[in-house]
Design a protein around this motif. Structure first.
Motif, PDB file in Angstrom:
ATOM      1  N   LEU A  69      46.391  42.443  48.597  1.00 36.69           N
ATOM      2  CA  LEU A  69      46.017  41.751  47.366  1.00 36.69           C
ATOM      3  C   LEU A  69      44.753  40.932  47.588  1.00 36.69           C
ATOM      4  O   LEU A  69      44.672  40.146  48.530  1.00 36.69           O
ATOM      5  CB  LEU A  69      47.173  40.835  46.947  1.00 36.69           C
ATOM      6  N   ASP A  70      43.765  41.148  46.730  1.00 42.11           N
ATOM      7  CA  ASP A  70      42.536  40.352  46.810  1.00 42.11           C
ATOM      8  C   ASP A  70      42.603  39.237  45.779  1.00 42.11           C
ATOM      9  O   ASP A  70      42.956  39.468  44.630  1.00 42.11           O
ATOM     10  CB  ASP A  70      41.325  41.245  46.549  1.00 42.11           C
ATOM     11  N   THR A  72      40.012  37.026  45.077  1.00 40.69           N
ATOM     12  CA  THR A  72      38.682  36.504  44.726  1.00 40.69           C
ATOM     13  C   THR A  72      38.560  36.067  43.271  1.00 40.69           C
ATOM     14  O   THR A  72      38.071  34.983  42.977  1.00 40.69           O
ATOM     15  CB  THR A  72      37.611  37.576  45.008  1.00 40.69           C
ATOM     16  N   PHE A  73      39.018  36.932  42.347  1.00 40.16           N
ATOM     17  CA  PHE A  73      38.813  36.641  40.931  1.00 40.16           C
ATOM     18  C   PHE A  73      39.736  35.525  40.428  1.00 40.16           C
ATOM     19  O   PHE A  73      39.637  35.092  39.293  1.00 40.16           O
ATOM     20  CB  PHE A  73      39.008  37.898  40.090  1.00 40.16           C
ATOM     21  N   TYR A  74      40.656  35.089  41.290  1.00 39.66           N
ATOM     22  CA  TYR A  74      41.616  34.049  40.893  1.00 39.66           C
ATOM     23  C   TYR A  74      41.324  32.708  41.558  1.00 39.66           C
ATOM     24  O   TYR A  74      42.052  31.760  41.362  1.00 39.66           O
ATOM     25  CB  TYR A  74      43.040  34.487  41.258  1.00 39.66           C
ATOM     26  N   ARG A  75      40.281  32.668  42.364  1.00 33.22           N
ATOM     27  CA  ARG A  75      39.999  31.436  43.109  1.00 33.22           C
ATOM     28  C   ARG A  75      39.529  30.337  42.173  1.00 33.22           C
ATOM     29  O   ARG A  75      38.947  30.601  41.128  1.00 33.22           O
ATOM     30  CB  ARG A  75      38.944  31.696  44.175  1.00 33.22           C
ATOM     31  N   THR A  90      41.883  45.539  46.278  1.00 28.66           N
ATOM     32  CA  THR A  90      43.296  45.297  46.031  1.00 28.66           C
ATOM     33  C   THR A  90      43.993  46.643  46.022  1.00 28.66           C
ATOM     34  O   THR A  90      43.519  47.582  45.413  1.00 28.66           O
ATOM     35  CB  THR A  90      43.507  44.614  44.667  1.00 28.66           C
ATOM     36  N   ARG A 115      47.632  29.629  46.518  1.00 33.06           N
ATOM     37  CA  ARG A 115      47.743  29.340  45.077  1.00 33.06           C
ATOM     38  C   ARG A 115      47.128  30.492  44.278  1.00 33.06           C
ATOM     39  O   ARG A 115      47.733  31.002  43.340  1.00 33.06           O
ATOM     40  CB  ARG A 115      47.010  28.019  44.780  1.00 33.06           C
ATOM     41  N   LEU A 122      50.988  37.794  39.912  1.00 29.93           N
ATOM     42  CA  LEU A 122      51.660  37.906  38.614  1.00 29.93           C
ATOM     43  C   LEU A 122      51.113  39.072  37.787  1.00 29.93           C
ATOM     44  O   LEU A 122      51.774  39.548  36.871  1.00 29.93           O
ATOM     45  CB  LEU A 122      51.527  36.597  37.832  1.00 29.93           C
ATOM     46  N   ALA A 123      49.893  39.530  38.117  1.00 27.41           N
ATOM     47  CA  ALA A 123      49.342  40.685  37.404  1.00 27.41           C
ATOM     48  C   ALA A 123      50.135  41.950  37.697  1.00 27.41           C
ATOM     49  O   ALA A 123      49.963  42.965  37.037  1.00 27.41           O
ATOM     50  CB  ALA A 123      47.875  40.882  37.790  1.00 27.41           C
ATOM     51  N   PHE A 124      50.987  41.908  38.717  1.00 32.11           N
ATOM     52  CA  PHE A 124      51.763  43.104  39.074  1.00 32.11           C
ATOM     53  C   PHE A 124      53.242  42.946  38.734  1.00 32.11           C
ATOM     54  O   PHE A 124      54.069  43.727  39.166  1.00 32.11           O
ATOM     55  CB  PHE A 124      51.574  43.411  40.561  1.00 32.11           C
ATOM     56  N   GLY A 125      53.565  41.912  37.965  1.00 31.75           N
ATOM     57  CA  GLY A 125      54.949  41.741  37.540  1.00 31.75           C
ATOM     58  C   GLY A 125      55.485  40.376  37.928  1.00 31.75           C
ATOM     59  O   GLY A 125      54.807  39.575  38.569  1.00 31.75           O
TER      60      GLY A 125
END
Lengths: 184, 308
Positions: A69-70, A72-75, A90, A115, A122-125
């Motif tokens: 899981l990457d 980066t876009f959630y940092r 990802t 975090r 959560l993007a995967f369920g």
């Protein structure tokens, strides 16, 4: 290795630590039904792969799915750093809905990566529960209320120091060192 | 290097090769994101983007809008059709009024060449050109390059022909810059009245005969005949155009090799391309649309990284 480097785990200790972590997981997850492993990119994925191997070596039944899981876009520090963050791949080809997730990273420090990882997952369920496994737990500088369930080794260090986890696969040797970067 | 060398995306002309490669590389990650069960990431949650469309658009506008939403940005939509532009407000006034609502980025389509550059000089926000007259349409070229790369790998030494109304096409110009920067060979094909005179100065050769052009290329980009931009009669009739430059199944099957067919949309079915070609396995028209969202997410994401 420089004069101020301190070895935290050499290759023998490294190997023992991973074996111990695998056994701890077996104690808690029994047959690993409904359980998946997610390694955080870039460097948690090495540990995730190693744990999977170790579990399989102990008992062939323990064949747990592993995803990368990457985050980066959630940092939360995007645009607060000089350089934009570079994403990695990802690769989660399963849904984690109602699964028990073992989240894995190499070093737990401020807690911000974890975090972001929780958020990204959560993007995967919606997982049934999430437990955190780290190789190194750096104490004293947590920014968020995040703790690991399984810890390879606790390290007491000051902020200016860095922990570097090396892997046989990429650096040729398994070991963990603590060092003080120069020019800082 | 993981930082763009530019502050705005005004045209491919201003990008360096590594900028293009960085956007395409980042887009691969966003393509994975938009194929997840939950297609949204929070990267731009603190950014507001205004989409200013002074000219009609369906695909580009929707594509930008969905890209922005997938990145969690807040969006303002504006189209000139029902706005104060009709009352005589200037472009800078319109935009500055919108910017005073604290907008960080502007995506703009405008009928005039250079409108995006003009705006970049006069307002503080980051500007993304979504098409300025017959000049540039950078995100279209980027998504085309991404789609070719996905299908054929590295663009170096690939042969690409752009067919049709090159004269009125911003897609053609941006694509020529983009493909050449990535090392591809580009030629154009069409009636000479639809080929701009400056084309040879870009190092682009013209092939008059469509079949010859198709036999040369790995990828054919069919352009739409832009009747709305033609003041003069540049060819006798649409029927004659489609007889000479329309691509149909028969012609496609008569070629020595299997080429890839692209079209930036909207398609005039039966004019530049027939339905059976547009819907054939060799066509990647719908992949282009999907890739458009990923590429625009990448461009917006990287540009947002340059907001102070």
């Amino acid at each position: 290795m420089k004069h101020n480097d301190r070895i935290i785990l050499d290759s023998t200790q490294f190997d023992l630590t991973i074996k111990r972590l695998a056994h701890q997981l077996i104690e808690n997850f029994n047959d690993f039904s409904d359980t998946v492993i997610i390694g955080l990119q870039p460097r948690g994925t090495f540990l995730a792969a190693r744990i999977k191997e170790e579990l399989k070596a102990i008992n062939k039944k323990f064949d747990v799915q592993v995803g990368a899981l990457d985050v980066t876009f959630y940092r939360d520090d995007y645009r607060r750093q000089d350089m934009p963050l570079v994403p990695s791949k990802t690769d989660v080809d399963f849904v984690i809905e109602d699964k028990k997730v073992i989240l894995i990273d190499d070093v737990l420090f401020t807690g911000r990566t974890i975090r972001s990882g929780l958020d990204a997952m959560l993007a995967f369920g919606r997982p049934r529960n999430v437990q955190l496994l780290v190789l190194i737990n750096r104490r004293y500088e947590r920014h968020l209320p995040i703790q690991a369930n399984y810890i390879g080794k606790n390290v007491h260090s000051v902020i200016s120091e860095r922990v570097k986890v090396s892997w046989k696969e990429t650096e040729g040797e398994d070991r963990v060192i603590l060092y003080t970067p120069e020019n800082e | 290097m993981n930082k763009l060398s530019v502050n705005h995306l005004l045209g491919i002309r201003y990008l360096e090769k590594r900028d293009i490669e960085l956007i395409l590389e980042t887009a691969t990650h966003f393509k994975e994101v938009i194929n997840r069960p939950i297609k949204k990431v929070p990267s731009l949650r603190d950014i507001t983007i205004a989409n200013l469309f002074f000219e009609n658009s369906t695909r580009t506008k929707l594509s930008f809008e969905i890209a922005e939403k997938r990145l969690s940005a807040d969006i303002l939509n504006f189209s000139s059709a029902n706005s104060s532009v009709k009352k005589g407000e200037t472009l800078i006034d319109t935009v500055n009024n919108i910017l005073s609502m604290k907008v960080d980025m502007v995506v703009m389509r405008h009928p005039n060449v250079g409108a995006a550059e003009f705006l970049a000089k006069h307002v503080k926000a980051k500007i993304v050109n979504a098409g300025d007259g017959a000049h540039e349409h950078p995100t279209q070229a980027l998504l085309d390059a991404f789609s070719i790369q996905e299908k054929h790998g590295d663009l170096k030494e690939k042969n690409i022909v752009i067919v049709g109304d090159v004269l009125h096409s911003r897609v053609a110009l941006s694509n020529i810059f983009c493909l050449q920067k990535l090392g591809a060979n580009v030629k154009v094909c069409g009636p000479l009245t639809l080929i701009p005179k400056y084309i040879s100065s870009l190092g682009v050769e013209v092939i008059i005969d469509l079949k010859e052009a198709l036999n040369w290329c790995d990828v054919a980009m069919m352009l739409r005949i832009q009747l709305e931009r033609q003041d003069l009669k540049l060819f006798p009739s649409l029927r004659e155009y489609s007889m000479l430059y329309g691509l149909d199944k028969e012609l496609l099957d008569s070629l020595d090799k299997r080429i890839t067919i692209m079209h930036p949309g909207p398609i005039n079915r039966g004019v530049e391309i027939t339905s059976d070609v547009a819907d054939s396995k060799q066509s990647i028209i719908l992949e282009q649309v999907q890739n458009g969202v990923a590429v625009r997410m990448a461009a917006l994401y990287l540009l947002a990284g340059r907001i102070e």
